[in-house]
Design an enzyme around this catalytic site. Structure first.
Site, PDB file in Angstrom:
ATOM      1  N   GLY A 266       0.790  -1.232   0.000  1.00 14.70           N
ATOM      2  CA  GLY A 266       0.000   0.000   0.000  1.00 14.70           C
ATOM      3  C   GLY A 266       0.814   1.269   0.000  1.00 14.70           C
ATOM      4  O   GLY A 266       0.287   2.351   0.270  1.00 14.70           O
ATOM      5  N   GLY A 267       2.093   1.179  -0.340  1.00 11.02           N
ATOM      6  CA  GLY A 267       2.977   2.338  -0.272  1.00 11.02           C
ATOM      7  C   GLY A 267       2.632   3.454  -1.239  1.00 11.02           C
ATOM      8  O   GLY A 267       3.164   4.559  -1.134  1.00 11.02           O
TER       9      GLY A 267
ATOM     10  N   TRP B 180       5.927  -5.710   1.357  1.00  9.69           N
ATOM     11  CA  TRP B 180       5.135  -6.644   0.565  1.00  9.69           C
ATOM     12  C   TRP B 180       5.900  -7.825  -0.023  1.00  9.69           C
ATOM     13  O   TRP B 180       5.344  -8.594  -0.804  1.00  9.69           O
ATOM     14  CB  TRP B 180       4.396  -5.882  -0.535  1.00  9.69           C
ATOM     15  CG  TRP B 180       5.248  -4.916  -1.315  1.00  9.69           C
ATOM     16  CD1 TRP B 180       5.427  -3.593  -1.025  1.00  9.69           C
ATOM     17  CD2 TRP B 180       6.019  -5.177  -2.479  1.00  9.69           C
ATOM     18  NE1 TRP B 180       6.265  -3.022  -1.947  1.00  9.69           N
ATOM     19  CE2 TRP B 180       6.651  -3.971  -2.856  1.00  9.69           C
ATOM     20  CE3 TRP B 180       6.246  -6.314  -3.254  1.00  9.69           C
ATOM     21  CZ2 TRP B 180       7.479  -3.872  -3.961  1.00  9.69           C
ATOM     22  CZ3 TRP B 180       7.078  -6.214  -4.363  1.00  9.69           C
ATOM     23  CH2 TRP B 180       7.679  -5.001  -4.706  1.00  9.69           C
TER      24      TRP B 180
ATOM     25  N   ASP C 246      11.271   0.825  -4.109  1.00 13.07           N
ATOM     26  CA  ASP C 246      11.069  -0.035  -2.943  1.00 13.07           C
ATOM     27  C   ASP C 246      12.272  -0.955  -2.756  1.00 13.07           C
ATOM     28  O   ASP C 246      12.833  -1.433  -3.738  1.00 13.07           O
ATOM     29  CB  ASP C 246       9.870  -0.962  -3.142  1.00 13.07           C
ATOM     30  CG  ASP C 246       8.572  -0.263  -3.466  1.00 13.07           C
ATOM     31  OD1 ASP C 246       8.512   0.395  -4.511  1.00 13.07           O
ATOM     32  OD2 ASP C 246       7.625  -0.415  -2.698  1.00 13.07           O
TER      33      ASP C 246
END
Lengths: 265, 541
Positions: B201-202, B253, B316
């Site tokens: 959900g970043g 994630w 990420d």
């Protein structure tokens, strides 16, 4: 740049408020026509929303990203029957089971996105061509039909041109005829191979992986090759399309061909 | 008479329980923590995402070799019937007692006969109509398994426990509110009486975390927040604004690895939110784009290393941390290695987090080098050349480490992008990228690359026509298995990089890496691709 961005963001909010009364916000019914159609502000703000929300997948130029199957949205209205309403629904509901999510945007913002996509969508001829379509049809059959299809007739090496006058400008077509190697579309990249048996095969790349290449030959025959069996594999930069200079097709010839293409719509 | 009937009934019941118990003992009660700890020592099992806790995805099996790999053939295929257009089947199956436990896109799951590919059961979660896309796509990367329980996270941000014999849900717990943009896709990491899970959900107004749950009761044991609260250590790397911290991103994630001796979990953290727009978040933005080492008992942070301080490129650091004990400059070191989305390969001391090496493995204009202090000398100037695109120089798909050769082998992506930040609208449940990226789609390509772990130098590469998202596995026979974006599943000689076998699966291999195991004396290799799971071996069983 930041000021411009902030201004666009502010515009977006103001325009949403401005358009609110025009739209049925509490209704799940989606009207068929874009209520913001023709309003240049809607397309402009839609572009701002697009860049913030859609461009990561569909590209900043809306031309799609192959690696994630995100389609070229500049072509979205070229499919016969595709409508503003279809595009609206796809944005709102997403495509289940795909990377395309649903979007809970206010209806006004979705219509602005539709307006933006209309504005960047490929557009056809800009005016009525004053030429002789019958002569154009003759010239087309003499020079183009071997490779290009019109109304179910013709070759398959180049793009089907039946609807080309709706999706490309006159200048783009003239440039393609005069200098076909200047811009070569993704699906028409030229290649030349030399087989084990010393047979030369030239054509366009339909598909390729690390071990094989699939080619539509200039003889309009599909051939697949294992790369390990080839003597030569050359990625060319010259299109397989013939260059037509002034002596091959003069200005009047081109006008007549354009006229024929337009008459087909 | 009545007594006799009672006696017979008692005898029958005793016999029933005897046989039931015997049957149970025969079929096994499922893996224990000790079994998972045992890793690859039992080659008929694959009990955790990477095969063992080290994240190396390096199997000791040797039946398939570089010399005979060209005889590999498909033995069976399983069709999931569900897919994620634009992504792939990203799962790693688990194997125990001849049964594969497999998750799929859209929160499907199956138990499959590993000998034949036939399903025992299928599970499908009914997802809410107003599901948000915090996971970016409806994918899942696998089960965790302990005893007869399976554990799976869901796209609506829940953790489920299943009875592995029936697919029945035993309990479920909400991880976070999916309406905001939270979601979950990572395979749970199972430790001693703990189920460790991460969150997605970043790109939304979320704050990442890593959770530990009790596998029996489903109660949460601890939570580590990847973005500190006001006043907490690390908060000095953010503006003093509780709202910014509460939605600072830092998704978790991709699952992590575990060192049982140090009792430390190693887990990667995702991008800060918004992705590209940074006016609202000056500072390094800890612990985004970092590797965190957490005490497995308490979830407390032991150390961290931030790969991309103040990220503005959506890089990420959700990678599988790869653990190894190696000789490093004449000294035995316990290291953790990461091939990062920012284009650099890192070696860190995994006891202390000390930076040992950081070298680029793709072209990049993001940073000139990683300084001796472990901080990048950032240029971040796309106008000078190429910045890797938001999917990065590599991504979450697993790399492998080949111990004898000291090679770290990963799938690299060579791409060019230009980033234009733009202030995002802050709307819960809607993505928040904060800008636009121009990607040069004509110039990209992919490559399988083998790096010398001591120098980061490229030892060999095998090129793919397009940027690829396939993972990698290796075996002690000197083989490397990899997948590419064009759908090829391939075997390479680990030492030379020579391709020794390939099989066109018919759909891109996206996010998944192979597993391998022994069954009835035959070594299998397995890869998911598109909607198809294919088992390969040297001969038919």
């Amino acid at each position: 740049m930041k000021d411009l961005i902030n201004t666009l963001g502010l515009c977006s909010r103001i325009l949403v408020l401005f358009f609110l009364p025009l739209l049925g916000f509490h209704s799940s019914f989606v009207q068929e026509l874009n209520p913001l159609e023709g309003d240049p502000r809607a397309a402009r703000v839609g572009g701002s929303i697009f860049r913030a929300q859609c461009a990561t997948c569909h590209g900043a130029d809306a031309m799609g990203i192959d690696s994630i199957d995100a389609p070229d949205l500049t072509q979205i209205f070229t499919t016969p029957g595709s409508s503003d309403q279809d595009v609206f629904q796809t944005i709102r509901e997403g495509i289940p089971g795909s990377i395309m999510p649903p979007h809970a945007f206010p209806e006004a913002e979705i219509w602005m996105l539709v307006s933006y996509l209309r504005s960047v969508g490929v557009s056809g001829f800009t005016g009525q061509i004053q030429g002789d379509p019958d002569r154009g049809m003759f010239l087309f059959s003499e020079n183009c039909e071997t490779c290009h299809r019109m109304n179910g007739q013709g070759g398959s090496l180049g793009p089907n041109l039946s609807m080309i006058a709706a999706v490309r400008s006159e200048d783009a077509i003239i440039n393609s005829i005069r200098d076909p190697s200047a811009i070569i579309g993704r699906q028409y990249k030229p290649v030349s191979v030399l087989t084990e048996g010393n047979v030369r095969f030239r054509g366009i790349i339909k598909s390729e992986d690390a071990f094989s290449i699939q080619v539509l030959g200039t003889n309009q025959v599909l051939r697949g090759f294992r790369k390990s069996t080839l003597r030569e594999l050359v990625y060319e930069d010259q299109s397989v399309m013939t260059t037509f200079n002034e002596s091959a097709l003069n200005g009047r010839d081109l006008t007549d061909i354009l006229s024929y293409l337009q008459s087909n719509l | 008479m009545m007594k006799q009937i009672k006696k017979r009934a008692t005898l029958l019941l005793s016999l029933f329980f005897f046989f039931s118990a015997n049957l149970s003992a025969q079929s096994g009660d499922g893996p224990t923590y000790e079994d998972i700890l045992d890793g690859f020592n039992d080659p008929s099992r694959w009990l955790t995402y990477s095969g063992d806790y080290s994240g190396r995805r390096h199997s000791p099996l040797t039946q398939i070799t570089p010399e005979n790999a060209d005889q590999l053939r498909s033995i069976w295929t399983f069709q999931s019937g569900t897919t994620t257009r634009g992504r792939g089947w990203e799962t790693t199956p688990l194997l125990d007692d001849g049964v594969l436990y497999v998750t799929g896109s859209n929160n499907y799951a199956w138990a499959i006969d590993a000998r034949t590919g036939r399903a025992f059961w299928e599970y499908r979660r009914n997802l809410p109509d107003d599901l948000t896309y915090g996971a970016s796509a409806p994918v899942n990367r696998g089960f965790g398994m302990l005893g007869n329980q399976l554990f799976m996270v869901t796209l609506d941000a829940h953790l489920l426990s299943f009875d592995r014999r029936t697919g029945e849900v035993l309990w479920e717990r909400e991880l976070a509110d999916y309406h905001v943009g939270y979601s979950a896709t990572a395979a749970p990491l199972i430790l001693d009486n703990k189920v460790i899970v991460g969150i997605s959900g970043g790109e939304y107004q979320t704050r990442g975390f890593i959770d530990a749950f009790d596998p029996v009761s489903g109660e949460r044991i601890w939570r580590f927040n990847t973005v500190p609260g006001p006043g907490e250590p690390g908060s000095e790397s953010w503006p003093n604004d509780p709202q910014v911290l509460a939605q600072g991103g830092g998704g978790t994630w991709m699952n992590g690895s575990f060192d049982p001796d140090l009792n430390l979990i190693y887990w990667g953290v995702g991008n800060p939110n918004p992705d590209y727009y940074d006016e609202t978040r000056p500072g390094d933005n800890l612990y985004t784009d970092s590797l965190v080492a957490l005490d497995a008992n308490t979830g407390e942070l032991r150390w961290h290393y931030q790969f991309t301080p103040h990220d503005v490129n959506d890089w990420d650091s959700n990678h599988m941390p790869v653990l190894a004990n190696i000789e490093w400059q004449d000294e035995q070191r316990r290291v953790v290695m990461v091939g990062n989305r920012n284009g650099f390969f890192y070696v860190l001391d995994r006891v202390t987090g000390e930076f040992l090496l950081g070298e680029p493995f793709t072209a990049t204009t993001w940073a000139r080098e990683i300084g001796e202090d472990g901080r990048p000398v950032v240029l971040n100037d796309g106008s000078l050349g190429c910045l890797p695109d938001p999917w990065g120089s590599t991504n979450f798909y697993p790399p492998t480490f080949v111990p004898g050769l000291d090679l770290f082998i990963l799938t690299a992506r060579e791409t060019c992008a230009t980033y234009v930040p733009e202030e995002p609208a802050d709307t819960p449940g809607q993505s928040n990228f904060g800008g636009t990226v121009f990607i040069d789609s004509e110039s990209g390509y992919g490559a399988l690359r083998a790096l010398d772990i001591h120098t980061g130098a490229l030892e060999w590469e095998f090129r793919y026509p397009s940027p690829t998202f396939g993972g990698v596995m290796s075996t002690a026979a000197g083989l490397v298995f990899a997948g590419d974006h064009e759908g090829n599943f391939m075997a390479f000689d680990a030492e030379s990089g020579e391709n020794v076998w390939h099989y066109q699966t018919g759909s891109r291999i996206w996010g998944a890496a192979a597993i391998t195991y022994m069954l009835d004396g035959l070594q299998y290799v397995m890869i998911p691709s598109g909607t198809t799971l294919t088992a390969f071996a040297l001969r038919s069983p």
